[in-house]
Design a protein around this motif. Structure first.
Motif, short mmCIF file in Angstrom:
data_model
loop_
_atom_site.label_atom_id
_atom_site.label_comp_id
_atom_site.label_asym_id
_atom_site.label_seq_id
_atom_site.Cartn_x
_atom_site.Cartn_y
_atom_site.Cartn_z
N ARG A 1 0.81 -1.22 0.00
CA ARG A 1 0.00 0.00 0.00
C ARG A 1 0.85 1.27 0.00
O ARG A 1 0.48 2.26 -0.62
CB ARG A 1 -0.94 0.02 1.23
N GLU A 2 1.97 1.23 0.73
CA GLU A 2 2.78 2.44 0.84
C GLU A 2 4.22 2.08 1.17
O GLU A 2 4.48 1.15 1.94
CB GLU A 2 2.19 3.32 1.95
N ILE A 3 5.13 2.83 0.58
CA ILE A 3 6.56 2.71 0.89
C ILE A 3 7.08 4.13 1.11
O ILE A 3 6.87 5.00 0.27
CB ILE A 3 7.35 2.03 -0.24
N ILE A 4 7.73 4.32 2.24
CA ILE A 4 8.35 5.62 2.54
C ILE A 4 9.84 5.38 2.71
O ILE A 4 10.26 4.58 3.53
CB ILE A 4 7.78 6.25 3.82
N ILE A 5 10.64 6.08 1.91
CA ILE A 5 12.09 5.96 1.98
C ILE A 5 12.64 7.32 2.42
O ILE A 5 12.47 8.31 1.73
CB ILE A 5 12.69 5.54 0.63
N ARG A 6 13.25 7.32 3.59
CA ARG A 6 13.83 8.55 4.12
C ARG A 6 15.34 8.53 3.86
O ARG A 6 15.99 7.51 4.07
CB ARG A 6 13.54 8.68 5.62
N LYS A 7 15.86 9.69 3.45
CA LYS A 7 17.28 9.79 3.14
C LYS A 7 17.88 11.02 3.82
O LYS A 7 17.19 12.00 4.07
CB LYS A 7 17.50 9.91 1.63
N LYS A 8 19.18 10.90 4.06
CA LYS A 8 19.94 12.04 4.57
C LYS A 8 21.28 12.02 3.86
O LYS A 8 21.97 11.00 3.89
CB LYS A 8 20.12 11.94 6.09
N ALA A 9 21.62 13.10 3.22
CA ALA A 9 22.87 13.21 2.45
C ALA A 9 22.99 12.08 1.43
O ALA A 9 24.06 11.51 1.23
CB ALA A 9 24.07 13.24 3.38
N GLY A 10 21.87 11.73 0.80
CA GLY A 10 21.88 10.71 -0.24
C GLY A 10 21.86 9.27 0.25
O GLY A 10 21.75 8.35 -0.54
N GLN A 11 21.96 9.07 1.56
CA GLN A 11 21.97 7.72 2.14
C GLN A 11 20.59 7.40 2.74
O GLN A 11 19.97 8.27 3.36
CB GLN A 11 23.03 7.61 3.24
N VAL A 12 20.15 6.16 2.57
CA VAL A 12 18.88 5.74 3.15
C VAL A 12 19.02 5.68 4.66
O VAL A 12 19.94 5.05 5.19
CB VAL A 12 18.46 4.34 2.60
N THR A 13 18.12 6.36 5.38
CA THR A 13 18.14 6.34 6.84
C THR A 13 17.00 5.48 7.40
O THR A 13 17.10 5.00 8.52
CB THR A 13 18.03 7.76 7.43
N GLU A 14 15.93 5.31 6.60
CA GLU A 14 14.82 4.48 7.07
C GLU A 14 13.90 4.13 5.90
O GLU A 14 13.65 4.96 5.03
CB GLU A 14 14.01 5.19 8.15
N ILE A 15 13.42 2.90 5.91
CA ILE A 15 12.42 2.45 4.94
C ILE A 15 11.23 1.93 5.73
O ILE A 15 11.39 1.08 6.61
CB ILE A 15 12.97 1.35 4.02
#
Length: 184
Positions: A123-137
């Motif tokens: 239903r949903e995917i949230i990808i959080r990034k900081k400085a181009g790096q994945v911090t949380e999925i």
């Protein structure tokens, strides 16, 4: 009948050949093999790389497993990270048939994919990034039919933790809640 045996022989060879060709034709090539560009974030590749990294590092994990409010906690070394992260990998939405099935909202620090159609399990995917790096999925999956409704919430934060929460409502048997959390 002298002609029967050669025909039978050629029929068997032809049948085997057609069966082999048919089974090869039915295999579905991976999207990467076709040379097509992926429309969405490549969860399969990301978690394949994470599993390889974690297998190599072999970190000790403080793992808590719970069922309907009862929990057990242990410090463990996970032997097969591909298996441990399998639910995340299975939530991949990069199937050719789904290339127009998700709304995409991209910001500086996140990408959000939301399903357009109710029949889609992821239903949903949230990808959080900081400085181009994945911090949380964060992934939300939902499966429903006449007999049951299952909702999964999956969260993965590299080098911090992973969380799997599953709520299942079965008509005859009632509700079950599962929770797995591993802290690195």
């Amino acid at each position: 009948m002298y002609w029967y045996k050669p025909i039978q022989k050629y029929t068997i060879y032809t049948s085997v050949l057609l069966l082999l060709c048919g089974s090869y034709a039915c295999t579905k090539p991976e999207i990467k093999e076709t040379g097509a560009r992926l429309k969405y974030f490549d969860l399969k590749e990301y978690f394949k790389n994470e599993a390889a990294r974690l297998n190599k590092q072999n970190p000790e994990v403080d793992k808590t497993v719970g069922h309907n409010g009862t929990a057990e906690n242990k410090k463990v070394h996970i032997g097969d990270w591909e298996k441990e992260l399998n639910l995340f990998t299975e939530s991949d939405i990069n199937k050719p048939a789904w290339k127009l099935s998700y709304n995409v909202q991209a910001n500086n620090d996140s990408i959000v994919y939301k399903a357009k159609y109710p029949e889609l399990e992821t239903r949903e995917i949230i990808i959080r990034k900081k400085a181009g790096q994945v911090t949380e999925i964060t992934i939300v999956n939902n499966t429903h039919n006449i007999l049951y409704n299952t909702t999964e919430k999956l969260v993965y934060a590299p080098n911090a933790y992973y969380l799997i929460e599953k709520m299942q409502q079965v008509k005859i048997m009632g509700a079950n809640n599962y929770r797995v959390k591993g802290n690195f």
